[in-house]
Motif scaffolding. Structure first.
Motif, short mmCIF file in Angstrom:
data_model
loop_
_atom_site.label_atom_id
_atom_site.label_comp_id
_atom_site.label_asym_id
_atom_site.label_seq_id
_atom_site.Cartn_x
_atom_site.Cartn_y
_atom_site.Cartn_z
N UNK A 21 0.83 -1.21 0.00
CA UNK A 21 0.00 0.00 0.00
C UNK A 21 0.86 1.25 0.00
N UNK A 22 1.93 1.25 0.79
CA UNK A 22 2.82 2.41 0.82
C UNK A 22 3.45 2.64 -0.55
N UNK A 23 3.80 1.56 -1.23
CA UNK A 23 4.38 1.69 -2.57
C UNK A 23 3.37 2.29 -3.55
N UNK A 24 2.13 1.87 -3.47
CA UNK A 24 1.09 2.43 -4.34
C UNK A 24 0.89 3.92 -4.05
N UNK A 25 0.91 4.28 -2.78
CA UNK A 25 0.76 5.69 -2.41
C UNK A 25 1.94 6.51 -2.92
N UNK A 26 3.15 5.95 -2.85
CA UNK A 26 4.33 6.65 -3.35
C UNK A 26 4.22 6.88 -4.86
N UNK A 27 3.79 5.87 -5.58
CA UNK A 27 3.64 6.01 -7.04
C UNK A 27 2.57 7.05 -7.38
N UNK A 28 1.49 7.06 -6.60
CA UNK A 28 0.45 8.06 -6.82
C UNK A 28 1.00 9.46 -6.55
N UNK A 30 4.05 10.39 -6.84
CA UNK A 30 4.97 10.75 -7.93
C UNK A 30 4.25 11.22 -9.18
N UNK A 31 3.03 10.78 -9.40
CA UNK A 31 2.29 11.29 -10.56
C UNK A 31 1.94 12.76 -10.36
N UNK A 32 1.74 13.14 -9.10
CA UNK A 32 1.45 14.54 -8.79
C UNK A 32 2.71 15.38 -8.71
N UNK A 33 3.80 14.77 -8.27
CA UNK A 33 5.07 15.48 -8.10
C UNK A 33 6.21 14.54 -8.48
N UNK A 34 6.56 14.47 -9.77
CA UNK A 34 7.58 13.53 -10.24
C UNK A 34 8.96 13.71 -9.59
N UNK A 36 9.48 14.12 -6.45
CA UNK A 36 9.44 13.60 -5.07
C UNK A 36 10.26 12.31 -5.01
N UNK A 37 11.25 12.27 -4.16
CA UNK A 37 12.16 11.13 -4.10
C UNK A 37 11.69 10.09 -3.08
N UNK A 38 12.24 8.91 -3.21
CA UNK A 38 11.95 7.84 -2.25
C UNK A 38 12.40 8.25 -0.86
N UNK A 39 13.55 8.93 -0.76
CA UNK A 39 14.04 9.37 0.55
C UNK A 39 13.06 10.36 1.19
N UNK A 40 12.54 11.28 0.39
CA UNK A 40 11.55 12.22 0.92
C UNK A 40 10.30 11.48 1.37
N UNK A 41 9.89 10.50 0.59
CA UNK A 41 8.71 9.72 0.93
C UNK A 41 8.92 8.96 2.24
N UNK A 42 10.07 8.33 2.36
CA UNK A 42 10.36 7.59 3.59
C UNK A 42 10.42 8.53 4.79
N UNK A 43 10.97 9.71 4.60
CA UNK A 43 11.01 10.69 5.69
C UNK A 43 9.58 11.08 6.11
N UNK A 44 8.70 11.24 5.14
CA UNK A 44 7.30 11.57 5.45
C UNK A 44 6.63 10.43 6.20
N UNK A 45 6.88 9.19 5.74
CA UNK A 45 6.29 8.04 6.41
C UNK A 45 6.77 7.95 7.86
#
Length: 84
Positions: A21-28, A30-34, A36-45
């Protein structure tokens, strides 16, 4: 009733489908903000999970341990990438 609905909305954090689910949210995201890095996503999580709490006894007992394990994994991965 509000507590049940709130926990139901985010129960995936405490389940076997957390990563999927987290991976699907990250991909979604990225469609809004290409950019956005994985590191930023992990920091948010990490920030979210450090402040998240379940409300029902059910989720506290059965979901919280999985959520905390996922948080620990994210922190370990982030620390490993920082020290490379």
């Amino acid at each position: 009733m509000e507590a049940i609905i709130a926990d139901a909305d985010l129960e995936y954090w405490g389940s076997a489908k957390t990563n999927e689910t987290a991976e699907k949210l990250f991909k979604e995201l990225q469609t809004l903000n290409p950019q956005h890095t994985r590191d930023e996503w992990n920091k948010q999580q990490i920030g979210f999970l450090q402040n998240h709490q379940y409300f029902t006894n059910y989720c506290k007992a059965l979901k919280e341990p999985f959520e905390q394990a996922h948080l620990k994994k994210l922190i370990e991965e982030r620390n490993a990438s920082v020290f490379k």
